[in-house]
Scaffold this motif. Structure first.
Motif, mmCIF file in Angstrom:
data_model
loop_
_atom_site.group_PDB
_atom_site.id
_atom_site.type_symbol
_atom_site.label_atom_id
_atom_site.label_comp_id
_atom_site.label_asym_id
_atom_site.label_seq_id
_atom_site.Cartn_x
_atom_site.Cartn_y
_atom_site.Cartn_z
ATOM 1 N N MET A 1 -17.584 4.350 17.098
ATOM 2 C CA MET A 1 -18.897 4.966 17.243
ATOM 3 C C MET A 1 -19.689 4.234 18.329
ATOM 4 N N ALA A 2 -20.353 4.997 19.197
ATOM 5 C CA ALA A 2 -21.084 4.400 20.312
ATOM 6 C C ALA A 2 -22.254 3.569 19.809
ATOM 7 N N VAL A 3 -22.634 2.587 20.606
ATOM 8 C CA VAL A 3 -23.762 1.745 20.234
ATOM 9 C C VAL A 3 -25.055 2.529 20.403
ATOM 10 N N ASP A 4 -26.131 1.960 19.884
ATOM 11 C CA ASP A 4 -27.436 2.595 19.957
ATOM 12 C C ASP A 4 -27.884 2.751 21.424
ATOM 13 N N ASN A 5 -28.634 3.816 21.697
ATOM 14 C CA ASN A 5 -29.089 4.067 23.065
ATOM 15 C C ASN A 5 -29.922 2.931 23.636
ATOM 16 N N SER A 6 -30.629 2.213 22.795
ATOM 17 C CA SER A 6 -31.456 1.119 23.290
ATOM 18 C C SER A 6 -30.593 0.051 23.973
ATOM 19 N N ALA A 7 -29.383 -0.171 23.447
ATOM 20 C CA ALA A 7 -28.466 -1.134 24.071
ATOM 21 C C ALA A 7 -27.900 -0.567 25.371
ATOM 22 N N ILE A 8 -27.653 0.733 25.410
ATOM 23 C CA ILE A 8 -27.113 1.365 26.616
ATOM 24 C C ILE A 8 -28.123 1.320 27.754
ATOM 25 N N LEU A 9 -29.406 1.459 27.433
ATOM 26 C CA LEU A 9 -30.440 1.552 28.459
ATOM 27 C C LEU A 9 -31.088 0.209 28.782
ATOM 28 N N ALA A 10 -30.727 -0.826 28.025
ATOM 29 C CA ALA A 10 -31.369 -2.136 28.209
ATOM 30 C C ALA A 10 -31.023 -2.747 29.563
ATOM 31 N N GLU A 11 -31.982 -3.448 30.142
ATOM 32 C CA GLU A 11 -31.800 -4.253 31.358
ATOM 33 C C GLU A 11 -31.304 -3.447 32.557
ATOM 34 N N THR B 1 -20.414 3.616 33.463
ATOM 35 C CA THR B 1 -19.892 3.531 32.093
ATOM 36 C C THR B 1 -21.014 3.753 31.072
ATOM 37 N N ASN B 2 -22.201 3.225 31.339
ATOM 38 C CA ASN B 2 -23.333 3.466 30.447
ATOM 39 C C ASN B 2 -23.728 4.941 30.446
ATOM 40 N N ARG B 3 -23.595 5.586 31.602
ATOM 41 C CA ARG B 3 -23.876 7.024 31.675
ATOM 42 C C ARG B 3 -22.925 7.807 30.775
ATOM 43 N N ILE B 4 -21.652 7.439 30.800
ATOM 44 C CA ILE B 4 -20.674 8.120 29.946
ATOM 45 C C ILE B 4 -21.038 7.930 28.476
ATOM 46 N N ALA B 5 -21.362 6.684 28.083
ATOM 47 C CA ALA B 5 -21.733 6.409 26.688
ATOM 48 C C ALA B 5 -22.991 7.169 26.284
ATOM 49 N N TYR B 6 -23.957 7.226 27.200
ATOM 50 C CA TYR B 6 -25.214 7.926 26.905
ATOM 51 C C TYR B 6 -24.961 9.424 26.723
ATOM 52 N N ALA B 7 -24.072 9.982 27.546
ATOM 53 C CA ALA B 7 -23.735 11.402 27.428
ATOM 54 C C ALA B 7 -23.029 11.697 26.111
ATOM 55 N N ILE B 8 -22.155 10.793 25.683
ATOM 56 C CA ILE B 8 -21.453 10.969 24.407
ATOM 57 C C ILE B 8 -22.444 10.900 23.253
ATOM 58 N N ASN B 9 -23.364 9.940 23.302
ATOM 59 C CA ASN B 9 -24.394 9.828 22.260
ATOM 60 C C ASN B 9 -25.254 11.083 22.182
ATOM 61 N N ALA B 10 -25.492 11.702 23.354
ATOM 62 C CA ALA B 10 -26.347 12.892 23.403
ATOM 63 C C ALA B 10 -25.598 14.164 23.025
ATOM 64 N N GLY B 11 -24.285 14.051 22.823
ATOM 65 C CA GLY B 11 -23.500 15.221 22.445
ATOM 66 C C GLY B 11 -23.130 16.117 23.612
ATOM 67 N N VAL B 12 -23.328 15.628 24.841
ATOM 68 C CA VAL B 12 -22.983 16.428 26.015
ATOM 69 C C VAL B 12 -21.475 16.574 26.150
ATOM 70 N N THR B 13 -20.743 15.548 25.743
ATOM 71 C CA THR B 13 -19.290 15.590 25.816
ATOM 72 C C THR B 13 -18.690 14.798 24.669
ATOM 73 N N ASP B 14 -17.450 15.133 24.343
ATOM 74 C CA ASP B 14 -16.672 14.367 23.382
ATOM 75 C C ASP B 14 -15.917 13.287 24.155
ATOM 76 N N PRO B 15 -15.779 12.078 23.592
ATOM 77 C CA PRO B 15 -15.094 11.019 24.357
ATOM 78 C C PRO B 15 -13.683 11.384 24.777
ATOM 79 N N THR B 16 -12.997 12.189 23.986
ATOM 80 C CA THR B 16 -11.617 12.556 24.334
ATOM 81 C C THR B 16 -11.563 13.525 25.515
ATOM 82 N N LYS B 17 -12.711 14.087 25.898
ATOM 83 C CA LYS B 17 -12.763 15.018 27.026
ATOM 84 C C LYS B 17 -13.131 14.322 28.329
ATOM 85 N N VAL B 18 -13.349 13.001 28.264
ATOM 86 C CA VAL B 18 -13.793 12.226 29.427
ATOM 87 C C VAL B 18 -12.588 11.765 30.242
ATOM 88 N N LEU B 19 -12.678 11.894 31.567
ATOM 89 C CA LEU B 19 -11.704 11.272 32.463
ATOM 90 C C LEU B 19 -12.477 10.578 33.577
#
Length: 547
Positions: free
Chosen positions: A1-11, A42-60
């Motif tokens: 499970m992806a980490v919280d968005n606050s960690a993805i967007l930090a710093e 990589t943070n963009r990919i995680a953020y998109a997965i958290n937002a439901g834009v894509t499933d991780p298995t659909k990422v290349l």
């Protein structure tokens, strides 16, 4: 499970944050050297997965080196994304070709060449041409064959196309450029015939066959397009026409693509790469969002100012994005030293390396970069004489070494045992103690320490990392001073850098002055804290702005 968005967007700075939040495509990111692009994508990919834009298995996520792909996978795992694919173009194509081969082609998959040298040597004999089978000659011929194949140029058309493209080929006992090209065409034809006879593929064949399979077989194409629906392409300035053709087939009519690149770092034109796809991205996708990352986090202001001057000297800034601005504290100004001979130059560099190590600098944070492998061989010999360990970055497959395979088996066995006292790193140290301070032991322990410090809970996490690296031929950082050509240094960084041989006739080398200037720029931007530039004889024209 992806980490919280606050960690993805930090710093993240404001420019980086804008990219991470732009989670629907098409997106184009012009990212200068050291601006944190790998973290951003990589943070963009995680953020998109958290937002439901894509499933991780659909990422290349695609890049150009096993090391870069491995870093992307490690960063994604740290963000809780363990099942997204991050691969090189060749690795992704090979995986698909292996899977669909029985269906699309039938029979057993051919053997795969990891190096062309042996077959090229045999092809020289078969073609009966007067080319000595020396390492440099084999390397030169391999480069020409690779260039021709990614541009889909046949052996019959090679000489004509090579002349039209001003290919400059250096062969031992050369009798002239025209004869060189004619002989390479004959070797190329014999090489292809030999591969067919031995039922063997090279890595260019993998791309060509995957493209052919996807173009010809609608069923396979639709299955692949259904598998991958969310694309990220790193180092997009290095894409060849053949790789772009493959990317088009993977993408289909969709627009969920994010490309990241820097035209100022286009250094593989000689191999068929072109920055045109990056620079013309908006022409293909008029609705694309375009972002620029220009805040440099790698180098000091002095190093970045020097890099900017290199681009300005050739009026490359306007076409290649914004100049970099350093986010770091000031440091030393890049030093330039000239010598009467190459021997004097190398003696000085080795002496400076010895001095740095004696002052406590970690040897793995020192690199010597050069234009050619022949220069590195001389440096390696001088460092050996000074008893300074060093590693030449090359095509050697670290994980094929017998000692490395043996120690991995022991780590695999130890990983199933309960940890003594809860400190799995201490257990690993004990397991590896009988192997002493061999280079692979030091490299494995450094990697393990990093994994533990970044949340790795047990030895199995470390084992998964090294097995993943083994599959992708992405070795850990070995101890000792790194020796690398400027091309091999792309994507890497060191605290202390020596850039040697910046002399007329060496750098620049060949006909494309702007490509060579970009190569010099890439070399400069590998340095984090300190860089020394040296030359022997007449200084390079690139050093004019240092006066």
């Amino acid at each position: 499970m992806a980490v919280d968005n606050s960690a993805i967007l930090a710093e993240l700075d404001s420019d980086q944050l804008a990219v991470v939040k732009a989670i629907t495509g098409p997106v184009c990111v012009i990212a200068g050297a050291g601006t944190g692009k790998t973290r951003v994508i990589t943070n963009r990919i995680a953020y998109a997965i958290n937002a439901g834009v894509t499933d991780p298995t659909k990422v290349l996520a695609l890049t150009f080196t096993a090391k870069a792909a491995g870093e992307m996978r490690a960063r994604l795992r740290a963000l809780g994304i363990s099942n997204a694919s991050a691969r090189t173009f060749h690795s992704a194509a090979l995986k698909q070709l292996l899977y669909f081969w029985p269906y699309a082609f039938g029979g057993q998959f051919p053997s795969l060449l990891t190096t062309k040298s042996g077959f090229i040597s045999q092809a020289i004999t078969r073609a009966e041409v007067a080319i000595p089978a020396q390492v440099n000659a084999l390397r030169e011929i391999a480069s020409e064959i690779e260039w021709a194949k990614v541009l889909e140029i046949s052996p019959e058309n090679y000489q004509q196309e090579a002349i039209a493209n001003n290919r400059l080929v250096r062969l031992p006992n050369s009798k002239g450029e025209s004869e060189n090209l004619s002989m390479i065409a004959q070797v190329y034809e014999a090489y292809e015939s030999l591969k067919k006879q031995e039922r063997t593929l090279d890595f260019e064949d993998v791309l060509l066959l995957t493209v052919g399979m996807l173009e010809e077989d609608r069923g396979v194409r639709e299955r692949v397009q259904d598998q991958y629906r969310y694309f990220t392409v790193d180092e997009y300035q290095d894409v060849s026409p053949l790789q772009q053709r493959l990317l088009n087939l993977w993408l289909g009519s969709r627009q969920e693509i994010c490309v990241v690149g820097d035209a100022a770092q286009t250094i593989y034109s000689f191999a068929g790469a072109t920055s045109n796809f990056l620079l013309n991205f908006q022409n293909r996708f008029p609705n694309a969002q375009v972002f620029r990352l220009s805040r440099g986090y790698r180098s000091t202001p002095e190093i970045i100012n020097t890099a900017n001057a290199i681009l300005r000297a050739a009026n490359l800034v306007s076409d290649h994005g914004s100049e970099l601005q350093s986010a770091n504290a000031h440091g030393e100004k890049p030093a330039v030293n000239g010598f009467n001979s190459t021997q004097d130059e190398i003696s000085y560099v080795v002496g400076e390396v010895v001095k740095s190590i004696s002052l406590g600098v970690d040897s793995s944070q020192i690199a010597v970069l050069a234009r050619t492998n022949a220069q590195l061989d001389q440096v390696k010999s001088a460092l050996n004489n000074a008893r300074i360990p060093s590693q030449i970055r090359s095509g050697e497959r670290f994980f094929d070494r017998t000692d490395v395979r043996d120690v991995m088996r022991i780590i695999r066995s130890a990983s199933v045992l309960p940890s003594e006292g809860g400190d799995w790193y201490a257990d690993l140290v004990a397991v590896l103690r009988p192997f002493g301070d061999a280079d692979y032991v030091v490299a494995f322990l450094r990697l393990a320490k990093s994994i533990q410090e970044n949340g790795g809970k047990n030895m199995r996490a470390f084992l998964r990392e090294i097995e993943d690296r083994s599959e992708q031929n992405n070795p850990p950082t070995l101890p000792g001073v790194t020796l690398a050509t400027l091309h091999a240094a792309k994507g890497l960084e060191w605290n202390h850098l020596f850039l040697i041989g910046v002399s007329e006739g060496v750098l620049p080398m060949g006909n494309d002055l702007n490509e060579e200037r970009r190569l010099f720029y890439v070399g400069i931007t590998r340095a984090k804290e300190r860089i020394q530039i040296t030359y022997a004889g007449k200084p390079s024209v690139f050093l004019a702005q240092f006066n």
